[in-house]
Design a protein around this motif. Structure first.
Motif, PDB file in Angstrom:
ATOM      1  N   SER A 187       0.836  -1.201   0.000  1.00 38.91           N
ATOM      2  CA  SER A 187       0.000   0.000   0.000  1.00 38.91           C
ATOM      3  C   SER A 187       0.868   1.248   0.000  1.00 38.91           C
ATOM      4  O   SER A 187       0.579   2.227  -0.689  1.00 38.91           O
ATOM      5  CB  SER A 187      -0.903   0.019   1.234  1.00 38.91           C
ATOM      6  OG  SER A 187      -1.536  -1.219   1.443  1.00 38.91           O
ATOM      7  N   ILE A 188       1.927   1.206   0.813  1.00 33.09           N
ATOM      8  CA  ILE A 188       2.875   2.312   0.932  1.00 33.09           C
ATOM      9  C   ILE A 188       4.265   1.786   0.624  1.00 33.09           C
ATOM     10  O   ILE A 188       4.708   0.792   1.224  1.00 33.09           O
ATOM     11  CB  ILE A 188       2.874   2.927   2.352  1.00 33.09           C
ATOM     12  CG1 ILE A 188       1.460   3.346   2.789  1.00 33.09           C
ATOM     13  CG2 ILE A 188       3.868   4.085   2.430  1.00 33.09           C
ATOM     14  CD1 ILE A 188       0.900   4.544   2.076  1.00 33.09           C
ATOM     15  N   ARG A 189       4.952   2.429  -0.305  1.00 32.35           N
ATOM     16  CA  ARG A 189       6.331   2.045  -0.644  1.00 32.35           C
ATOM     17  C   ARG A 189       7.291   3.130  -0.165  1.00 32.35           C
ATOM     18  O   ARG A 189       7.076   4.311  -0.398  1.00 32.35           O
ATOM     19  CB  ARG A 189       6.488   1.883  -2.163  1.00 32.35           C
ATOM     20  CG  ARG A 189       7.898   1.456  -2.594  1.00 32.35           C
ATOM     21  CD  ARG A 189       8.028   1.432  -4.114  1.00 32.35           C
ATOM     22  NE  ARG A 189       7.974   2.772  -4.682  1.00 32.35           N
ATOM     23  CZ  ARG A 189       9.039   3.577  -4.827  1.00 32.35           C
ATOM     24  NH1 ARG A 189      10.248   3.185  -4.431  1.00 32.35           N
ATOM     25  NH2 ARG A 189       8.896   4.767  -5.353  1.00 32.35           N
ATOM     26  N   VAL A 190       8.340   2.687   0.520  1.00 27.39           N
ATOM     27  CA  VAL A 190       9.440   3.572   0.899  1.00 27.39           C
ATOM     28  C   VAL A 190      10.624   3.248  -0.009  1.00 27.39           C
ATOM     29  O   VAL A 190      10.952   2.068  -0.206  1.00 27.39           O
ATOM     30  CB  VAL A 190       9.827   3.384   2.379  1.00 27.39           C
ATOM     31  CG1 VAL A 190      11.056   4.223   2.729  1.00 27.39           C
ATOM     32  CG2 VAL A 190       8.658   3.751   3.281  1.00 27.39           C
ATOM     33  N   GLY A 191      11.234   4.248  -0.582  1.00 28.03           N
ATOM     34  CA  GLY A 191      12.341   4.025  -1.506  1.00 28.03           C
ATOM     35  C   GLY A 191      13.620   3.604  -0.800  1.00 28.03           C
ATOM     36  O   GLY A 191      13.833   3.908   0.381  1.00 28.03           O
ATOM     37  N   ARG A 192      14.478   2.909  -1.518  1.00 26.36           N
ATOM     38  CA  ARG A 192      15.779   2.501  -0.970  1.00 26.36           C
ATOM     39  C   ARG A 192      16.597   3.720  -0.549  1.00 26.36           C
ATOM     40  O   ARG A 192      17.306   3.689   0.464  1.00 26.36           O
ATOM     41  CB  ARG A 192      16.552   1.708  -2.020  1.00 26.36           C
ATOM     42  CG  ARG A 192      16.002   0.324  -2.319  1.00 26.36           C
ATOM     43  CD  ARG A 192      16.391  -0.675  -1.263  1.00 26.36           C
ATOM     44  NE  ARG A 192      15.879  -2.007  -1.584  1.00 26.36           N
ATOM     45  CZ  ARG A 192      15.561  -2.915  -0.671  1.00 26.36           C
ATOM     46  NH1 ARG A 192      15.668  -2.628   0.624  1.00 26.36           N
ATOM     47  NH2 ARG A 192      15.126  -4.099  -1.038  1.00 26.36           N
ATOM     48  N   ASP A 193      16.518   4.790  -1.334  1.00 24.43           N
ATOM     49  CA  ASP A 193      17.294   5.992  -1.002  1.00 24.43           C
ATOM     50  C   ASP A 193      16.852   6.583   0.335  1.00 24.43           C
ATOM     51  O   ASP A 193      17.682   7.047   1.120  1.00 24.43           O
ATOM     52  CB  ASP A 193      17.145   7.051  -2.101  1.00 24.43           C
ATOM     53  CG  ASP A 193      17.882   6.680  -3.377  1.00 24.43           C
ATOM     54  OD1 ASP A 193      18.707   5.740  -3.324  1.00 24.43           O
ATOM     55  OD2 ASP A 193      17.632   7.316  -4.412  1.00 24.43           O
ATOM     56  N   THR A 194      15.547   6.557   0.590  1.00 25.75           N
ATOM     57  CA  THR A 194      15.028   7.077   1.855  1.00 25.75           C
ATOM     58  C   THR A 194      15.512   6.223   3.022  1.00 25.75           C
ATOM     59  O   THR A 194      15.944   6.745   4.055  1.00 25.75           O
ATOM     60  CB  THR A 194      13.490   7.117   1.823  1.00 25.75           C
ATOM     61  OG1 THR A 194      13.080   8.062   0.830  1.00 25.75           O
ATOM     62  CG2 THR A 194      12.911   7.516   3.171  1.00 25.75           C
ATOM     63  N   GLU A 195      15.456   4.912   2.847  1.00 26.15           N
ATOM     64  CA  GLU A 195      15.945   4.009   3.903  1.00 26.15           C
ATOM     65  C   GLU A 195      17.424   4.246   4.169  1.00 26.15           C
ATOM     66  O   GLU A 195      17.866   4.337   5.332  1.00 26.15           O
ATOM     67  CB  GLU A 195      15.706   2.552   3.494  1.00 26.15           C
ATOM     68  CG  GLU A 195      16.175   1.550   4.535  1.00 26.15           C
ATOM     69  CD  GLU A 195      16.128   0.123   4.023  1.00 26.15           C
ATOM     70  OE1 GLU A 195      15.670  -0.761   4.778  1.00 26.15           O
ATOM     71  OE2 GLU A 195      16.558  -0.125   2.876  1.00 26.15           O
ATOM     72  N   LYS A 196      18.191   4.373   3.106  1.00 25.32           N
ATOM     73  CA  LYS A 196      19.643   4.542   3.250  1.00 25.32           C
ATOM     74  C   LYS A 196      19.995   5.878   3.894  1.00 25.32           C
ATOM     75  O   LYS A 196      20.871   5.953   4.776  1.00 25.32           O
ATOM     76  CB  LYS A 196      20.300   4.443   1.867  1.00 25.32           C
ATOM     77  CG  LYS A 196      21.824   4.497   1.895  1.00 25.32           C
ATOM     78  CD  LYS A 196      22.390   4.314   0.490  1.00 25.32           C
ATOM     79  CE  LYS A 196      23.917   4.404   0.509  1.00 25.32           C
ATOM     80  NZ  LYS A 196      24.477   4.228  -0.857  1.00 25.32           N
ATOM     81  N   ALA A 197      19.319   6.947   3.496  1.00 26.11           N
ATOM     82  CA  ALA A 197      19.611   8.275   4.022  1.00 26.11           C
ATOM     83  C   ALA A 197      19.015   8.495   5.408  1.00 26.11           C
ATOM     84  O   ALA A 197      19.430   9.403   6.144  1.00 26.11           O
ATOM     85  CB  ALA A 197      19.095   9.345   3.068  1.00 26.11           C
TER      86      ALA A 197
END
Length: 356
Positions: free
Chosen positions: A314-324
């Motif tokens: 339903s909600i996707r968090v990007g890899r860049d957001t997780e990494k940063a």
């Protein structure tokens, strides 16, 4: 035809100070964009300089015949890519003669949310991915498809290149440039998974501007497909079967999400969205149940889940957001026919104002 083209492209500024303002509003179905033109004595730079206007609401399903007048309030100005020069497009919302917003005026309620001091202080940013399908006008079937038949299975069409994989690129590129000319913050386009289906992205836009810009981008696309003799569909599942539906994925962040430690803020916001999943689904577009099946890059309509880089969530968090450890998230639930005023303000209200 060359004389007709010459007349359409006349440069009015050579002979008159007058300009044409195309007033745009949303009709009674919630998806029918309407417009009509008014001559102004000279150029304007702000909506407050424009006069209010009216139209026959009984002809748009928004007023009874015996009291049919609906009033247009100018809210946002864009350059007109069709008439060009100093001519403008004007996004309006709709009111009774007494000054009350009519029931189909979704902008009014959204503006109240975005003007709330707590919401304004969070500087909500949006990026909306608008998917749509181009149809053969007389048969209501996607362009590039054999009439009454089907193309090869999905796979080669997404961001595809070539006459057997990409259909309607001239319309898409015309729309892209027209939006940039108009002053819309369109950030890109791409071919989608189903042949004949495309996407454009509007944003990052702040607050109420996201809805204004997306609606005018839709209007421009309607006008271009009108010129091209192609029908435009925002149906969330235009073709049943093993074909992708069409959504309006909405990317969102606040200044605290974009700052250090923002990932924790994002997770708390997603938790709140999960608690109000049913309310959001009910407001996220007609026919969305045909699209949100748990297949074709969607989560099931009755299930709320989120994940990093998960397009089946339903909600996707990007890899860049997780990494940063900061950034934004994507609400993948809105349908292609959603009202951007409703969706953007609802996300802000749930994540910022609502206290579970």
């Amino acid at each position: 035809m060359s004389l007709l083209s010459d007349l359409i492209n006349l440069n009015l500024s050579e002979t008159t100070d007058k300009v044409i303002a195309e007033y745009i509003w949303i009709g009674g179905s919630g998806m029918d964009v309407r417009s009509k033109a008014k001559t102004l004595p000279g150029p304007v730079s702000h909506p407050s300089e424009l006069p209010k206007w009216n139209y026959d609401g009984s002809s748009t399903g928004q007023a009874p015949g015996q009291d049919s007048e609906v009033i247009l309030y100018p809210q946002a100005i864009f350059r007109d890519p069709f008439r060009r020069g100093k001519n403008i497009l004007v996004m309006c919302d709709t009111y009774t003669p007494a000054g009350e917003p009519i029931p189909t005026n979704k902008r009014y309620a959204a503006a109240k949310v975005f003007s709330h001091p707590e919401v304004a202080s969070k500087e909500p940013w949006y990026g909306i991915e608008q998917e749509y399908t181009l149809l053969q006008k007389d048969v209501n079937w996607p362009i590039g498809w054999p009439v009454g038949g089907y193309p090869g299975p999905q796979g080669p069409y997404y961001c595809g290149v070539g006459a057997d994989k990409s259909f309607g690129r001239d319309v898409v590129d015309a729309h892209y440039k027209a939006c940039l000319y108009a002053g819309i913050n369109i950030s890109g386009i791409n071919g989608e998974v189903m042949p004949g289906q495309w996407e454009f992205q509007v944003g990052p836009s702040v607050g109420i501007s996201a809805g204004d810009e997306l609606w005018v981008a839709r209007y421009i696309l309607e006008r271009i497909t009108e010129i091209a003799g192609i029908a435009l569909s925002f149906d969330p599942k235009p073709i049943q079967g093993d074909w992708n539906g069409a959504g309006a994925h909405t990317n969102y962040s606040t200044n605290s999400m974009r700052g250090d430690g923002g990932f924790e803020v994002i997770k708390k916001a997603i938790e709140k969205l999960g608690l109000k999943h049913k309310e959001h689904i009910a407001a996220y577009g007609e026919g969305n149940e045909r699209r949100l099946t748990g297949r074709h890059e969607t989560a099931d309509i009755n299930t709320f889940l989120w994940g990093v880089a998960n397009r089946g969530a339903s909600i996707r968090v990007g890899r860049d957001t997780e990494k940063a450890g900061k950034g934004y998230f994507e609400d993948r639930r809105p349908a292609s026919n959603m009202d951007p005023y409703t969706v953007t303000s609802m996300i802000a209200e749930t994540t910022i104002l609502w206290k579970p």
